[in-house]
Design a protein around this motif. Structure first.
Motif, PDB file in Angstrom:
ATOM      1  N   ALA A  13      17.389 -21.137  -8.661  1.00 36.28           N
ATOM      2  CA  ALA A  13      16.715 -22.346  -8.993  1.00 36.28           C
ATOM      3  C   ALA A  13      17.351 -22.779 -10.178  1.00 36.28           C
ATOM      4  N   ASN A  14      17.578 -21.902 -11.417  1.00 33.60           N
ATOM      5  CA  ASN A  14      18.220 -22.751 -12.475  1.00 33.60           C
ATOM      6  C   ASN A  14      19.378 -23.381 -12.252  1.00 33.60           C
ATOM      7  N   LEU A  15      20.466 -22.935 -11.106  1.00 31.01           N
ATOM      8  CA  LEU A  15      21.381 -23.582 -10.925  1.00 31.01           C
ATOM      9  C   LEU A  15      21.208 -24.984 -10.335  1.00 31.01           C
ATOM     10  N   SER A 100       8.644 -27.397 -22.051  1.00 29.31           N
ATOM     11  CA  SER A 100      10.008 -27.449 -21.479  1.00 29.31           C
ATOM     12  C   SER A 100      10.514 -28.311 -20.581  1.00 29.31           C
ATOM     13  N   THR A 101      10.075 -29.555 -20.677  1.00 28.28           N
ATOM     14  CA  THR A 101      10.361 -30.610 -19.784  1.00 28.28           C
ATOM     15  C   THR A 101      11.124 -31.941 -20.384  1.00 28.28           C
ATOM     16  N   ILE A 102      11.845 -32.291 -19.800  1.00 31.32           N
ATOM     17  CA  ILE A 102      12.457 -33.461 -20.282  1.00 31.32           C
ATOM     18  C   ILE A 102      12.635 -34.678 -19.096  1.00 31.32           C
ATOM     19  N   ALA A 103      12.801 -35.793 -19.672  1.00 30.85           N
ATOM     20  CA  ALA A 103      12.869 -37.023 -18.484  1.00 30.85           C
ATOM     21  C   ALA A 103      13.520 -38.018 -19.153  1.00 30.85           C
ATOM     22  N   TRP A 104      14.391 -38.662 -18.226  1.00 31.33           N
ATOM     23  CA  TRP A 104      14.998 -40.115 -18.730  1.00 31.33           C
ATOM     24  C   TRP A 104      14.931 -41.342 -17.825  1.00 31.33           C
ATOM     25  N   ILE A 105      15.255 -42.241 -18.146  1.00 31.45           N
ATOM     26  CA  ILE A 105      15.493 -43.391 -17.093  1.00 31.45           C
ATOM     27  C   ILE A 105      17.191 -43.651 -17.279  1.00 31.45           C
ATOM     28  N   ARG A 106      17.467 -44.161 -16.095  1.00 34.14           N
ATOM     29  CA  ARG A 106      18.729 -44.286 -15.783  1.00 34.14           C
ATOM     30  C   ARG A 106      18.762 -45.978 -15.008  1.00 34.14           C
ATOM     31  N   THR A 121      11.080 -24.364 -16.805  1.00 35.11           N
ATOM     32  CA  THR A 121      10.183 -23.186 -16.887  1.00 35.11           C
ATOM     33  C   THR A 121       9.950 -22.796 -15.462  1.00 35.11           C
ATOM     34  N   PRO A 122       9.536 -21.413 -15.236  1.00 42.55           N
ATOM     35  CA  PRO A 122       9.346 -20.996 -14.067  1.00 42.55           C
ATOM     36  C   PRO A 122       7.728 -21.428 -13.465  1.00 42.55           C
ATOM     37  N   VAL A 123       7.021 -22.125 -14.292  1.00 40.56           N
ATOM     38  CA  VAL A 123       5.652 -22.630 -14.216  1.00 40.56           C
ATOM     39  C   VAL A 123       5.516 -23.938 -13.293  1.00 40.56           C
ATOM     40  N   PRO A 124       5.111 -24.077 -12.145  1.00 35.99           N
ATOM     41  CA  PRO A 124       4.889 -25.435 -11.505  1.00 35.99           C
ATOM     42  C   PRO A 124       3.913 -26.072 -12.600  1.00 35.99           C
ATOM     43  N   ARG A 125       3.959 -27.569 -12.544  1.00 37.61           N
ATOM     44  CA  ARG A 125       3.122 -28.397 -13.326  1.00 37.61           C
ATOM     45  C   ARG A 125       2.414 -29.263 -12.538  1.00 37.61           C
ATOM     46  N   GLU A 126       1.115 -29.212 -12.351  1.00 36.31           N
ATOM     47  CA  GLU A 126       0.643 -30.195 -11.415  1.00 36.31           C
ATOM     48  C   GLU A 126      -0.018 -31.220 -12.307  1.00 36.31           C
ATOM     49  N   GLY A 127      -0.317 -32.441 -11.818  1.00 38.82           N
ATOM     50  CA  GLY A 127      -0.832 -33.587 -12.838  1.00 38.82           C
ATOM     51  C   GLY A 127      -0.093 -33.771 -14.004  1.00 38.82           C
ATOM     52  N   TYR A 128       1.352 -33.890 -14.184  1.00 36.65           N
ATOM     53  CA  TYR A 128       2.247 -34.041 -15.218  1.00 36.65           C
ATOM     54  C   TYR A 128       2.139 -35.449 -15.241  1.00 36.65           C
ATOM     55  N   ARG A 129       1.704 -36.151 -16.296  1.00 37.32           N
ATOM     56  CA  ARG A 129       1.712 -37.608 -16.573  1.00 37.32           C
ATOM     57  C   ARG A 129       3.029 -37.873 -17.422  1.00 37.32           C
ATOM     58  N   LEU A 130       3.727 -38.998 -16.768  1.00 32.66           N
ATOM     59  CA  LEU A 130       4.841 -39.503 -17.181  1.00 32.66           C
ATOM     60  C   LEU A 130       5.105 -41.170 -17.125  1.00 32.66           C
ATOM     61  N   LEU A 176       2.760 -36.414 -11.486  1.00 37.76           N
ATOM     62  CA  LEU A 176       3.511 -35.478 -10.825  1.00 37.76           C
ATOM     63  C   LEU A 176       3.197 -34.185 -10.666  1.00 37.76           C
ATOM     64  N   VAL A 177       3.666 -33.836  -9.548  1.00 38.45           N
ATOM     65  CA  VAL A 177       3.934 -32.141  -9.284  1.00 38.45           C
ATOM     66  C   VAL A 177       5.190 -31.867  -9.762  1.00 38.45           C
ATOM     67  N   LEU A 178       5.279 -31.203 -10.987  1.00 42.00           N
ATOM     68  CA  LEU A 178       6.951 -30.686 -11.118  1.00 42.00           C
ATOM     69  C   LEU A 178       6.988 -29.264 -10.650  1.00 42.00           C
ATOM     70  N   PRO A 179       7.957 -29.097  -9.786  1.00 41.75           N
ATOM     71  CA  PRO A 179       8.233 -27.771  -9.312  1.00 41.75           C
ATOM     72  C   PRO A 179       8.824 -27.080 -10.553  1.00 41.75           C
ATOM     73  N   PRO A 180       8.927 -25.710 -10.262  1.00 43.88           N
ATOM     74  CA  PRO A 180       9.139 -24.540 -11.252  1.00 43.88           C
ATOM     75  C   PRO A 180      10.700 -24.823 -11.123  1.00 43.88           C
ATOM     76  N   LEU A 181      11.341 -24.550 -12.347  1.00 46.56           N
ATOM     77  CA  LEU A 181      12.811 -24.578 -12.567  1.00 46.56           C
ATOM     78  C   LEU A 181      13.622 -25.477 -11.600  1.00 46.56           C
ATOM     79  N   ALA A 182      13.093 -26.678 -11.979  1.00 48.02           N
ATOM     80  CA  ALA A 182      13.796 -27.989 -10.861  1.00 48.02           C
ATOM     81  C   ALA A 182      13.838 -29.177 -11.543  1.00 48.02           C
TER      82      ALA A 182
END
Length: 191
Positions: A13-15, A100-106, A121-130, A176-182
């Motif tokens: 997952a990390n890779l 432990s989340t980062i995001a950017w625009i291209r 992180t290995p924690v799924p995050r539901e309802g993550y506002r971005l 969003l739903v952020l999957p774990p280590l993704a």
């Protein structure tokens, strides 16, 4: 693969998350021989690559991901057109150390923007506002946790819809739903 932390699930997952992070981030991409399918041993010029590993679903999943990342990289000019220009990149989440989340625009002229989000992180995050640069439909082009890549298949069903306005000063917000280590790569759909 052997340098990634955790058990085998976490290593893969990390890779996968790291590879999508790398393809989504500005700069040139480089893999060494065997990394395209997560060879476990360091490359040795005296031995052939361990192609037999592709019989294992996790290794085949990494191979599929690299192929899909290459396709997305070619198809989305926002990922490469302004690779060496500051106008092609913008942080939208650079300080969410609690998750432990980062995001950017291209960005690229006359092309839809792309948003890249990594959950380290290995924690799924539901309802993550971005915050995002446009309201409307965003297509999930890459989800490194997809079952196709031998992930746990947590995600956003292929797309999300951003609504106008937010508290961050951007034109829109997506939940969003952020999957774990993704890592997710989202493409704006202007249609």
């Amino acid at each position: 693969l052997s340098k990634m932390p955790g058990d085998d699930w976490q290593k893969f997952a990390n890779l996968r998350a790291y590879y999508a992070f790398m393809w989504g981030h500005p700069g040139k991409k480089l893999l060494f021989m065997g990394q395209e399918f997560a060879q476990r041993e360091e490359w040795n010029e005296a031995q052939p690559l361990d192609w037999w590993l592709l019989d294992a679903p996790a290794h085949e999943g990494v191979r599929r991901l690299i192929g899909d990342l290459n396709t997305v990289y070619r198809e989305l000019p926002a990922l490469h057109a302004r690779d060496c220009e500051p106008e092609g990149f913008e942080w939208i989440v650079a300080n969410d150390h609690a998750n432990s989340t980062i995001a950017w625009i291209r960005k690229a002229p006359d092309h839809p923007p792309v948003v890249v989000i990594s959950n380290f992180t290995p924690v799924p995050r539901e309802g993550y506002r971005l915050p995002v640069p446009a309201a409307g439909r965003w297509i999930e082009r890459i989800n490194t946790d997809a079952a196709w890549y031998h992930g746990s298949n947590i995600g956003n069903q292929g797309a999300v819809v951003a609504t106008k306005g937010n508290e961050y000063g951007y034109p829109a917000t997506v939940e969003l739903v952020l999957p774990p280590l993704a890592t997710l790569i989202l493409q704006y759909d202007p249609d």
